[in-house]
Motif scaffolding. Structure first.
Motif, mmCIF file in Angstrom:
data_model
loop_
_atom_site.group_PDB
_atom_site.id
_atom_site.type_symbol
_atom_site.label_atom_id
_atom_site.label_comp_id
_atom_site.label_asym_id
_atom_site.label_seq_id
_atom_site.Cartn_x
_atom_site.Cartn_y
_atom_site.Cartn_z
ATOM 1 N N THR A 1 31.771 25.797 28.196
ATOM 2 C CA THR A 1 32.534 25.821 29.636
ATOM 3 C C THR A 1 33.163 26.746 29.594
ATOM 4 O OG1 THR A 1 32.682 23.280 29.695
ATOM 5 C CG2 THR A 1 34.446 24.667 31.016
ATOM 6 N N LYS A 2 33.022 27.685 30.656
ATOM 7 C CA LYS A 2 33.714 28.952 30.937
ATOM 8 C C LYS A 2 33.951 29.113 32.427
ATOM 9 C CE LYS A 2 30.647 31.263 27.958
ATOM 10 N NZ LYS A 2 31.257 31.574 26.794
ATOM 11 N N VAL A 3 35.564 29.211 32.589
ATOM 12 C CA VAL A 3 36.008 29.430 33.905
ATOM 13 C C VAL A 3 36.993 30.585 34.089
ATOM 14 C CG1 VAL A 3 37.605 28.189 35.582
ATOM 15 C CG2 VAL A 3 36.415 26.846 33.829
ATOM 16 N N LEU A 4 36.457 31.467 35.057
ATOM 17 C CA LEU A 4 37.238 32.727 35.581
ATOM 18 C C LEU A 4 38.400 32.369 36.203
ATOM 19 C CD1 LEU A 4 37.442 35.676 35.469
ATOM 20 C CD2 LEU A 4 35.856 35.572 37.726
ATOM 21 N N CYS A 5 39.607 32.702 35.949
ATOM 22 C CA CYS A 5 40.931 32.516 36.419
ATOM 23 C C CYS A 5 41.586 33.623 36.934
ATOM 24 C CB CYS A 5 41.734 31.445 35.577
ATOM 25 S SG CYS A 5 41.104 30.116 34.806
ATOM 26 N N ASN A 6 41.852 33.728 38.165
ATOM 27 C CA ASN A 6 42.442 35.067 38.699
ATOM 28 C C ASN A 6 43.631 34.377 39.417
ATOM 29 O OD1 ASN A 6 40.639 37.226 37.894
ATOM 30 N ND2 ASN A 6 39.192 36.212 39.422
ATOM 31 N N VAL A 7 44.896 35.200 39.377
ATOM 32 C CA VAL A 7 46.008 35.131 40.004
ATOM 33 C C VAL A 7 46.477 36.182 40.983
ATOM 34 C CG1 VAL A 7 48.478 34.978 39.787
ATOM 35 C CG2 VAL A 7 46.938 33.407 38.350
ATOM 36 N N THR A 8 46.698 35.931 42.134
ATOM 37 C CA THR A 8 46.982 36.786 43.144
ATOM 38 C C THR A 8 48.488 36.511 43.600
ATOM 39 O OG1 THR A 8 44.766 36.976 44.123
ATOM 40 C CG2 THR A 8 46.657 37.910 45.420
ATOM 41 N N VAL A 9 49.390 37.608 43.956
ATOM 42 C CA VAL A 9 50.926 37.112 44.188
ATOM 43 C C VAL A 9 50.892 37.859 45.551
ATOM 44 C CG1 VAL A 9 53.228 37.686 43.541
ATOM 45 C CG2 VAL A 9 51.560 37.211 41.795
ATOM 46 N N GLY B 1 43.429 27.981 31.317
ATOM 47 C CA GLY B 1 43.003 29.294 31.569
ATOM 48 C C GLY B 1 44.110 29.763 32.590
ATOM 49 N N GLY B 2 44.299 28.862 33.717
ATOM 50 C CA GLY B 2 44.997 29.389 34.757
ATOM 51 C C GLY B 2 46.464 29.677 34.394
ATOM 52 N N TYR B 3 47.170 28.805 33.397
ATOM 53 C CA TYR B 3 48.325 29.075 32.967
ATOM 54 C C TYR B 3 48.390 30.657 32.461
ATOM 55 C CZ TYR B 3 52.433 29.503 30.349
ATOM 56 O OH TYR B 3 53.542 30.014 29.501
ATOM 57 N N VAL B 4 47.379 30.977 31.628
ATOM 58 C CA VAL B 4 47.617 32.126 30.998
ATOM 59 C C VAL B 4 47.502 33.170 32.023
ATOM 60 C CG1 VAL B 4 46.246 33.616 29.150
ATOM 61 C CG2 VAL B 4 46.530 31.305 28.645
ATOM 62 N N ALA B 5 46.567 33.225 32.890
ATOM 63 C CA ALA B 5 46.303 34.197 34.204
ATOM 64 C C ALA B 5 47.762 34.152 34.525
ATOM 65 C CB ALA B 5 45.349 33.856 34.912
#
Length: 240
Positions: A38-46, A133-137
Protein backbone atom coordinates in the motif's frame (compact mmCIF):
# COMPACT_ATOMS: atom_id res chain seq x y z
CA UNK A 1 -5.95 -25.34 10.65
CA UNK A 2 -4.70 -21.91 11.88
CA UNK A 3 -4.58 -19.09 9.33
CA UNK A 4 -1.25 -18.98 7.48
CA UNK A 5 -0.36 -15.43 6.48
CA UNK A 6 0.32 -15.06 2.74
CA UNK A 7 3.68 -13.38 3.43
CA UNK A 8 4.56 -15.66 6.38
CA UNK A 9 4.61 -12.79 8.90
CA UNK A 10 4.05 -13.57 12.57
CA UNK A 11 0.62 -12.48 13.80
CA UNK A 12 2.13 -9.46 15.59
CA UNK A 13 4.40 -8.20 12.79
CA UNK A 14 3.81 -5.12 10.66
CA UNK A 15 4.33 -5.08 6.94
CA UNK A 16 7.56 -3.25 5.95
CA UNK A 17 7.16 0.51 6.41
CA UNK A 18 8.95 3.12 4.34
CA UNK A 19 8.79 6.91 4.24
CA UNK A 20 10.27 8.68 1.21
CA UNK A 21 10.49 12.36 2.13
CA UNK A 22 10.58 15.42 -0.15
CA UNK A 23 8.76 13.31 -2.71
CA UNK A 24 7.27 16.35 -4.46
CA UNK A 25 8.89 19.75 -4.90
CA UNK A 26 6.28 22.33 -3.97
CA UNK A 27 4.66 21.01 -0.78
CA UNK A 28 5.62 22.24 2.68
CA UNK A 29 5.91 18.57 3.63
CA UNK A 30 5.81 15.63 1.25
CA UNK A 31 6.06 11.90 1.97
CA UNK A 32 5.43 8.75 -0.02
CA UNK A 33 4.34 6.38 2.74
CA UNK A 34 4.48 2.64 2.05
CA UNK A 35 2.96 -0.02 4.27
CA UNK A 36 3.76 -3.23 2.46
CA UNK A 37 2.30 -2.84 -1.04
CA UNK A 38 0.00 0.00 0.00
CA UNK A 39 1.46 3.34 -1.09
CA UNK A 40 -0.01 6.73 -0.24
CA UNK A 41 1.41 10.09 -1.32
CA UNK A 42 0.92 12.60 1.51
CA UNK A 43 1.41 16.31 0.79
CA UNK A 44 0.95 19.20 3.22
CA UNK A 45 0.15 22.78 2.24
CA UNK A 46 0.13 25.70 4.70
CA UNK A 47 -2.03 28.71 3.90
CA UNK A 48 -2.57 31.99 5.67
CA UNK A 49 -6.09 32.43 6.97
CA UNK A 50 -8.73 30.14 8.43
CA UNK A 51 -12.38 29.22 7.76
CA UNK A 52 -14.93 31.89 8.66
CA UNK A 53 -15.97 30.19 11.89
CA UNK A 54 -12.40 30.67 13.22
CA UNK A 55 -11.70 34.17 11.88
CA UNK A 56 -10.42 36.46 14.64
CA UNK A 57 -9.93 33.61 17.10
CA UNK A 58 -6.14 33.48 16.77
CA UNK A 59 -6.42 29.72 16.20
CA UNK A 60 -5.54 27.65 13.18
CA UNK A 61 -7.17 24.72 11.42
CA UNK A 62 -6.34 21.48 9.62
CA UNK A 63 -8.35 19.71 6.97
CA UNK A 64 -7.67 16.64 4.82
CA UNK A 65 -8.58 15.32 1.40
CA UNK A 66 -8.31 11.66 0.39
CA UNK A 67 -8.47 10.19 -3.09
CA UNK A 68 -7.63 6.88 -4.71
CA UNK A 69 -6.09 6.86 -8.18
CA UNK A 70 -8.12 4.90 -10.73
CA UNK A 71 -5.50 2.15 -11.16
CA UNK A 72 -4.55 1.91 -7.48
CA UNK A 73 -6.45 -1.40 -7.39
CA UNK A 74 -6.46 -4.41 -9.72
CA UNK A 75 -9.59 -3.22 -11.49
CA UNK A 76 -9.59 0.41 -12.56
CA UNK A 77 -12.03 2.59 -10.64
CA UNK A 78 -13.81 5.66 -11.93
CA UNK A 79 -12.38 8.97 -10.80
CA UNK A 80 -14.46 10.87 -8.26
CA UNK A 81 -15.20 14.36 -9.49
CA UNK A 82 -18.03 16.51 -8.15
CA UNK A 83 -19.66 13.83 -6.00
CA UNK A 84 -17.45 11.95 -3.55
CA UNK A 85 -18.39 8.46 -2.44
CA UNK A 86 -19.45 7.94 1.16
CA UNK A 87 -16.27 5.90 1.74
CA UNK A 88 -14.02 8.72 0.50
CA UNK A 89 -15.80 11.31 2.66
CA UNK A 90 -15.61 9.06 5.72
CA UNK A 91 -11.88 8.40 5.28
CA UNK A 92 -10.87 12.01 4.73
CA UNK A 93 -12.84 13.06 7.80
CA UNK A 94 -11.04 10.38 9.80
CA UNK A 95 -7.66 11.64 8.58
CA UNK A 96 -8.59 15.21 9.48
CA UNK A 97 -9.86 14.29 12.96
CA UNK A 98 -6.80 12.19 13.68
CA UNK A 99 -4.25 14.81 12.69
CA UNK A 100 -6.15 17.71 14.27
CA UNK A 101 -5.92 15.94 17.60
CA UNK A 102 -2.12 16.27 17.47
CA UNK A 103 -2.02 20.07 17.19
CA UNK A 104 -2.21 23.04 19.53
CA UNK A 105 -4.00 25.42 17.18
CA UNK A 106 -3.32 28.46 19.35
CA UNK A 107 0.40 28.02 18.55
CA UNK A 108 -0.32 27.64 14.82
CA UNK A 109 -2.11 30.99 14.66
CA UNK A 110 -4.62 31.79 11.96
CA UNK A 111 -3.24 29.43 9.37
CA UNK A 112 -4.81 26.45 7.66
CA UNK A 113 -2.96 23.20 7.07
CA UNK A 114 -4.24 21.08 4.18
CA UNK A 115 -3.26 17.42 4.04
CA UNK A 116 -3.70 15.65 0.70
CA UNK A 117 -3.57 11.85 0.81
CA UNK A 118 -3.56 10.20 -2.61
CA UNK A 119 -3.51 6.42 -2.81
CA UNK A 120 -1.15 5.31 -5.58
CA UNK A 121 -1.43 1.60 -4.84
CA UNK A 122 -3.85 -0.19 -2.53
CA UNK A 123 -3.30 -3.47 -0.71
CA UNK A 124 -5.62 -2.73 2.27
CA UNK A 125 -4.99 -0.31 5.12
CA UNK A 126 -5.05 2.82 2.95
CA UNK A 127 -6.65 5.00 5.64
CA UNK A 128 -4.13 3.85 8.22
CA UNK A 129 -1.23 4.49 5.85
CA UNK A 130 -2.67 7.94 5.02
CA UNK A 131 -2.81 8.90 8.71
CA UNK A 132 0.63 7.50 9.46
CA UNK A 133 2.24 9.16 6.43
CA UNK A 134 0.15 12.30 6.85
CA UNK A 135 1.61 12.81 10.31
CA UNK A 136 5.17 12.56 8.97
CA UNK A 137 4.41 15.09 6.21
CA UNK A 138 2.79 17.36 8.83
CA UNK A 139 5.78 17.12 11.15
CA UNK A 140 8.18 17.95 8.31
CA UNK A 141 6.08 20.96 7.30
CA UNK A 142 6.00 22.23 10.88
CA UNK A 143 9.79 21.90 11.18
CA UNK A 144 10.12 24.18 8.16
CA UNK A 145 7.74 26.73 9.70
CA UNK A 146 9.79 26.79 12.91
CA UNK A 147 13.20 26.87 11.21
CA UNK A 148 11.96 29.64 8.89
CA UNK A 149 10.88 31.77 11.85
CA UNK A 150 7.21 31.68 10.89
CA UNK A 151 6.37 29.87 14.14
CA UNK A 152 8.16 30.36 17.44
CA UNK A 153 7.66 26.73 18.41
CA UNK A 154 6.05 23.58 17.14
CA UNK A 155 2.29 23.22 17.63
CA UNK A 156 2.59 19.41 17.52
CA UNK A 157 1.62 17.86 20.86
CA UNK A 158 2.40 14.22 20.07
CA UNK A 159 2.81 11.84 17.13
CA UNK A 160 -0.18 10.07 15.63
CA UNK A 161 -0.31 6.72 13.84
CA UNK A 162 -2.90 4.17 12.74
CA UNK A 163 -2.93 0.43 12.14
CA UNK A 164 -5.41 -2.29 11.27
CA UNK A 165 -6.05 -5.45 13.27
CA UNK A 166 -8.35 -8.23 12.17
CA UNK A 167 -9.76 -11.45 13.53
CA UNK A 168 -9.30 -14.43 11.22
CA UNK A 169 -10.71 -17.72 12.45
CA UNK A 170 -11.10 -16.04 15.84
CA UNK A 171 -7.44 -15.03 16.15
CA UNK A 172 -6.05 -11.48 15.90
CA UNK A 173 -3.57 -10.45 13.19
CA UNK A 174 -1.77 -7.12 12.89
CA UNK A 175 -1.72 -4.93 9.76
CA UNK A 176 -3.86 -6.87 7.30
CA UNK A 177 -3.12 -7.03 3.60
CA UNK A 178 -5.90 -7.32 1.02
CA UNK A 179 -6.20 -11.12 1.11
CA UNK A 180 -6.45 -11.05 4.91
CA UNK A 181 -8.83 -8.10 4.88
CA UNK A 182 -11.20 -10.10 2.68
CA UNK A 183 -10.85 -13.15 4.93
CA UNK A 184 -11.30 -11.38 8.29
CA UNK A 185 -14.55 -11.78 10.18
CA UNK A 186 -13.71 -8.67 12.24
CA UNK A 187 -11.78 -5.68 10.90
CA UNK A 188 -10.61 -2.83 13.14
CA UNK A 189 -8.72 0.37 12.38
CA UNK A 190 -7.10 1.89 15.45
CA UNK A 191 -5.68 5.42 15.70
CA UNK A 192 -3.44 6.23 18.66
CA UNK A 193 -0.98 8.82 19.90
CA UNK A 194 2.66 8.03 20.54
CA UNK A 195 1.70 7.65 24.21
CA UNK A 196 -0.74 4.90 23.16
CA UNK A 197 -3.78 6.98 24.04
CA UNK A 198 -6.73 6.24 21.79
CA UNK A 199 -7.94 8.73 19.20
CA UNK A 200 -10.39 6.55 17.31
CA UNK A 201 -11.44 2.91 16.95
CA UNK A 202 -13.34 1.72 13.91
CA UNK A 203 -14.41 -1.89 14.36
CA UNK A 204 -16.82 -3.96 12.32
CA UNK A 205 -18.00 -7.55 12.69
CA UNK A 206 -18.51 -8.84 9.16
CA UNK A 207 -20.16 -12.15 10.14
CA UNK A 208 -21.00 -12.38 13.84
CA UNK A 209 -20.53 -10.22 16.96
CA UNK A 210 -17.23 -10.39 18.83
CA UNK A 211 -16.61 -10.30 22.56
CA UNK A 212 -15.11 -7.58 24.74
CA UNK A 213 -12.24 -9.97 25.48
CA UNK A 214 -11.43 -10.20 21.77
CA UNK A 215 -11.59 -6.41 21.47
CA UNK A 216 -9.02 -6.17 24.27
CA UNK A 217 -6.75 -8.55 22.34
CA UNK A 218 -7.18 -6.43 19.23
CA UNK A 219 -6.20 -3.26 21.11
CA UNK A 220 -3.20 -4.98 22.71
CA UNK A 221 -1.97 -5.97 19.27
CA UNK A 222 -2.64 -2.48 17.90
CA UNK A 223 -0.42 -1.02 20.63
CA UNK A 224 2.46 -3.19 19.46
CA UNK A 225 2.04 -1.89 15.93
CA UNK A 226 1.58 1.77 16.90
CA UNK A 227 4.68 1.71 19.11
CA UNK A 228 6.80 0.46 16.18
CA UNK A 229 5.25 2.86 13.67
CA UNK A 230 5.90 5.84 15.95
CA UNK A 231 9.51 4.73 16.37
CA UNK A 232 9.97 4.76 12.61
CA UNK A 233 8.13 8.08 12.22
CA UNK A 234 10.41 9.70 14.80
CA UNK A 235 13.53 8.41 13.06
CA UNK A 236 12.49 10.04 9.79
CA UNK A 237 11.39 13.35 11.32
CA UNK A 238 14.52 13.63 13.48
CA UNK A 239 16.77 13.15 10.43
CA UNK A 240 15.02 15.84 8.38
Amino acid sequence: MPWQRPDDRPFDRLRPIRFETEYTRYSAGSVLASCGDTKVLCNVTVQEGVPKFLAGSGRGWLTAEYRMLPQATQERQQREFLKLSGRTQEIQRLIGRSLRSSLDFSVLGERTILVDADVIQADAGTRCCAITGGYVALALAVKKLVSGGILERSPILYPVAAVSVGLIDGEPFLDLNYIEDMKAEVDCNVVMTGNLDLIEIQGTAEEKPFSRARLNRILDLAEIGIREICRQQAAIVDLA
